[in-house]
Design an enzyme around this catalytic site. Structure first.
Site, PDB file in Angstrom:
ATOM      1  N   ASN A 225      -3.631  -7.885   9.742  1.00 50.17           N
ATOM      2  CA  ASN A 225      -4.452  -7.321   8.669  1.00 50.17           C
ATOM      3  C   ASN A 225      -4.204  -8.134   7.397  1.00 50.17           C
ATOM      4  O   ASN A 225      -3.158  -7.987   6.771  1.00 50.17           O
ATOM      5  CB  ASN A 225      -4.063  -5.846   8.480  1.00 50.17           C
ATOM      6  CG  ASN A 225      -4.773  -5.205   7.299  1.00 50.17           C
ATOM      7  OD1 ASN A 225      -5.681  -5.779   6.713  1.00 50.17           O
ATOM      8  ND2 ASN A 225      -4.339  -3.997   6.951  1.00 50.17           N
ATOM      9  N   TRP A 226      -5.171  -8.952   7.045  1.00 52.99           N
ATOM     10  CA  TRP A 226      -5.000  -9.812   5.865  1.00 52.99           C
ATOM     11  C   TRP A 226      -5.090  -9.025   4.555  1.00 52.99           C
ATOM     12  O   TRP A 226      -4.776  -9.549   3.503  1.00 52.99           O
ATOM     13  CB  TRP A 226      -6.073 -10.902   5.858  1.00 52.99           C
ATOM     14  CG  TRP A 226      -5.898 -11.970   6.890  1.00 52.99           C
ATOM     15  CD1 TRP A 226      -5.002 -11.974   7.934  1.00 52.99           C
ATOM     16  CD2 TRP A 226      -6.636 -13.201   6.999  1.00 52.99           C
ATOM     17  NE1 TRP A 226      -5.140 -13.126   8.670  1.00 52.99           N
ATOM     18  CE2 TRP A 226      -6.142 -13.898   8.118  1.00 52.99           C
ATOM     19  CE3 TRP A 226      -7.680 -13.770   6.269  1.00 52.99           C
ATOM     20  CZ2 TRP A 226      -6.643 -15.147   8.512  1.00 52.99           C
ATOM     21  CZ3 TRP A 226      -8.185 -15.003   6.660  1.00 52.99           C
ATOM     22  CH2 TRP A 226      -7.670 -15.685   7.767  1.00 52.99           C
ATOM     23  N   LYS A 227      -5.583  -7.790   4.637  1.00 52.05           N
ATOM     24  CA  LYS A 227      -5.831  -6.994   3.419  1.00 52.05           C
ATOM     25  C   LYS A 227      -6.715  -7.814   2.476  1.00 52.05           C
ATOM     26  O   LYS A 227      -7.577  -8.548   2.947  1.00 52.05           O
ATOM     27  CB  LYS A 227      -4.502  -6.542   2.803  1.00 52.05           C
ATOM     28  CG  LYS A 227      -3.606  -5.852   3.846  1.00 52.05           C
ATOM     29  CD  LYS A 227      -2.428  -5.137   3.292  1.00 52.05           C
ATOM     30  CE  LYS A 227      -1.668  -4.463   4.438  1.00 52.05           C
ATOM     31  NZ  LYS A 227      -0.531  -3.681   3.984  1.00 52.05           N
TER      32      LYS A 227
ATOM     33  N   HIS B 139      -6.587   3.152   7.359  1.00 55.84           N
ATOM     34  CA  HIS B 139      -5.363   2.537   6.836  1.00 55.84           C
ATOM     35  C   HIS B 139      -4.867   3.352   5.639  1.00 55.84           C
ATOM     36  O   HIS B 139      -5.670   3.874   4.862  1.00 55.84           O
ATOM     37  CB  HIS B 139      -5.639   1.084   6.425  1.00 55.84           C
ATOM     38  CG  HIS B 139      -4.373   0.329   6.168  1.00 55.84           C
ATOM     39  ND1 HIS B 139      -3.674   0.452   4.985  1.00 55.84           N
ATOM     40  CD2 HIS B 139      -3.657  -0.520   6.944  1.00 55.84           C
ATOM     41  CE1 HIS B 139      -2.582  -0.296   5.063  1.00 55.84           C
ATOM     42  NE2 HIS B 139      -2.551  -0.899   6.239  1.00 55.84           N
TER      43      HIS B 139
ATOM     44  N   GLU C 234      -3.807   2.483   2.890  1.00 54.62           N
ATOM     45  CA  GLU C 234      -4.317   2.017   1.592  1.00 54.62           C
ATOM     46  C   GLU C 234      -5.733   2.536   1.349  1.00 54.62           C
ATOM     47  O   GLU C 234      -6.113   2.807   0.208  1.00 54.62           O
ATOM     48  CB  GLU C 234      -4.228   0.484   1.535  1.00 54.62           C
ATOM     49  CG  GLU C 234      -2.770   0.041   1.395  1.00 54.62           C
ATOM     50  CD  GLU C 234      -2.422  -1.295   2.028  1.00 54.62           C
ATOM     51  OE1 GLU C 234      -3.335  -2.089   2.317  1.00 54.62           O
ATOM     52  OE2 GLU C 234      -1.215  -1.537   2.240  1.00 54.62           O
TER      53      GLU C 234
ATOM     54  N   GLU D  71       1.942   3.503  11.164  1.00 51.24           N
ATOM     55  CA  GLU D  71       2.370   2.707  10.013  1.00 51.24           C
ATOM     56  C   GLU D  71       3.014   3.615   8.961  1.00 51.24           C
ATOM     57  O   GLU D  71       2.300   4.196   8.129  1.00 51.24           O
ATOM     58  CB  GLU D  71       1.166   1.996   9.378  1.00 51.24           C
ATOM     59  CG  GLU D  71       0.488   1.001  10.273  1.00 51.24           C
ATOM     60  CD  GLU D  71      -0.213  -0.092   9.465  1.00 51.24           C
ATOM     61  OE1 GLU D  71       0.013  -1.274   9.779  1.00 51.24           O
ATOM     62  OE2 GLU D  71      -0.945   0.227   8.519  1.00 51.24           O
TER      63      GLU D  71
ATOM     64  N   GLY E 207       4.684  -3.276   3.356  1.00 53.92           N
ATOM     65  CA  GLY E 207       4.793  -4.213   2.244  1.00 53.92           C
ATOM     66  C   GLY E 207       6.080  -4.088   1.452  1.00 53.92           C
ATOM     67  O   GLY E 207       6.209  -4.635   0.351  1.00 53.92           O
TER      68      GLY E 207
ATOM     69  N   SER F  96       6.103  -4.031   7.609  1.00 56.03           N
ATOM     70  CA  SER F  96       7.095  -5.091   7.389  1.00 56.03           C
ATOM     71  C   SER F  96       7.559  -5.767   8.681  1.00 56.03           C
ATOM     72  O   SER F  96       8.694  -6.225   8.770  1.00 56.03           O
ATOM     73  CB  SER F  96       8.293  -4.566   6.586  1.00 56.03           C
ATOM     74  OG  SER F  96       7.890  -4.171   5.284  1.00 56.03           O
TER      75      SER F  96
ATOM     76  N   GLY G 123       0.878  -7.039   8.368  1.00 55.83           N
ATOM     77  CA  GLY G 123       0.255  -7.377   7.089  1.00 55.83           C
ATOM     78  C   GLY G 123       0.721  -8.742   6.617  1.00 55.83           C
ATOM     79  O   GLY G 123       0.237  -9.787   7.060  1.00 55.83           O
ATOM     80  N   GLY G 124       1.701  -8.746   5.726  1.00 57.71           N
ATOM     81  CA  GLY G 124       2.155  -9.975   5.070  1.00 57.71           C
ATOM     82  C   GLY G 124       2.448 -11.126   6.018  1.00 57.71           C
ATOM     83  O   GLY G 124       2.033 -12.273   5.760  1.00 57.71           O
TER      84      GLY G 124
HETATM   85  P1  13P Z   1       3.106  -5.328   5.989  1.00 59.18           P
HETATM   86  O1  13P Z   1       3.320  -5.989   7.328  1.00 59.18           O
HETATM   87  O2  13P Z   1       2.801  -6.291   4.896  1.00 59.18           O
HETATM   88  O3  13P Z   1       4.192  -4.361   5.668  1.00 59.18           O
HETATM   89  O4  13P Z   1       1.750  -4.457   6.150  1.00 59.18           O
HETATM   90  C1  13P Z   1       1.623  -3.603   7.233  1.00 59.18           C
HETATM   91  C2  13P Z   1       0.236  -3.084   7.228  1.00 59.18           C
HETATM   92  O5  13P Z   1      -0.143  -2.277   6.396  1.00 59.18           O
HETATM   93  C3  13P Z   1      -0.686  -3.600   8.265  1.00 59.18           C
HETATM   94  O6  13P Z   1      -1.869  -2.865   8.296  1.00 59.18           O
END
Ligand code: 13P
Length: 253
Positions: free
Chosen positions: A12-14, A94, A96, A166, A172, A210, A231-232
């Protein structure tokens, strides 16, 4: 559509990325035997993904879709549009989106239905906040989210979704759930799925929060964990690939 329990790593690149990054990923990603790979860039790059991954076994999808198929919803994107561009997947619910766009479990459920209707595979996100975990309510929170969604969509539809656990406090932050915490929560999710009439033995359940190339192997050791929503660490093709390889190694794929 639902193919049962699969090994899957989704990135997920966000709100990150460029067209150049799509091209870099097209060059840098390669299939990992036994593992489904899915790249989830901002929707504006889906058309680039469709071209770049045209002959690839690597999937791609959207981070969100609207509940409706069309209409006066400025700035929104329908699941049909995501499918029309050639994508196979979408994330729904998600944390977010839940936090910054006030999405309730009911909205998430409607997005899940919209995704399925369009022929997309939904990855449905669940997870508790730090306050809920510290209050001992992690299991109840995730169970409630799952039950509310199931109430609206029914077991047959829910069984076509991938579930992503999650924990919000792990997203993050660099703080992952311990492998035991993650596997325990995945066990809880599988128990609730079984109770709801969704065969957990054929449902793919991912961990997100993470995950990186260093901790992936420990997390994937959990028998209830089928992969990760990253994510990251999904923003670099080499760390994304390392996570996929760790999954294959952990599950002897
Ligand atoms: P991180 O891997 O950056 O913690 O993000 C996880 C996430 O929200 C994937 O959807």
């Amino acid at each position: 559509m639902a193919e049962g329990r699969r090994l899957l790593v989704a990135g997920n690149w966000k709100m990150n990325g460029t067209r150049a990054m799509v091209a870099e990923f097209a060059a840098g990603l390669e299939a990992v035997s036994g593992v489904h790979l899915v790249v989830v860039p901002p929707s504006i790059y889906l058309a680039d993904m469709a071209l770049a991954f045209e002959d690839s076994s690597i999937g791609f999808g959207a981070q969100d879709v609207h509940t409706q198929t069309s209409g006066a919803f400025t700035g929104d994107i329908a699941a049909q549009m995501v499918a029309d561009i050639g994508a196979q997947w979408t994330i729904v619910g998600h944390s977010e989106r839940r936090a910054y766009h006030s999405e309730t479990d009911e909205v998430v459920a409607d997005k899940l239905l919209a995704a399925l209707e369009a022929g997309l595979e939904p990855m449905v996100c669940l997870g508790e906040s730090l306050v809920q975990r510290e209050a001992g309510e992690a299991e109840a929170t995730v169970g409630r989210q799952l039950r509310r969604i199931a109430e609206r969509v029914g077991a047959a539809k829910l069984s076509q979704a991938v579930i992503a656990y999650e924990p919000i406090w792990a997203i993050g932050t660099g703080v992952t759930a311990t492998p035991e915490q993650a596997d325990d929560m995945h066990r809880v999710i599988r128990d609730v799925l079984d109770e709801l009439g969704v065969p957990s033995g054929s449902t793919t359940v991912l961990y997100g929060g993470s995950v990186n190339a260093d901790n992936a192997a420990d997390i994937f050791a959990g028998e209830n964990i089928d992969g990760a929503l990253v994510g990251g660490a999904s923003l670099k093709s080499d760390s994304f690939m390392a996570i996929a390889r760790a999954l294959a190694a952990a599950k002897h794929a």
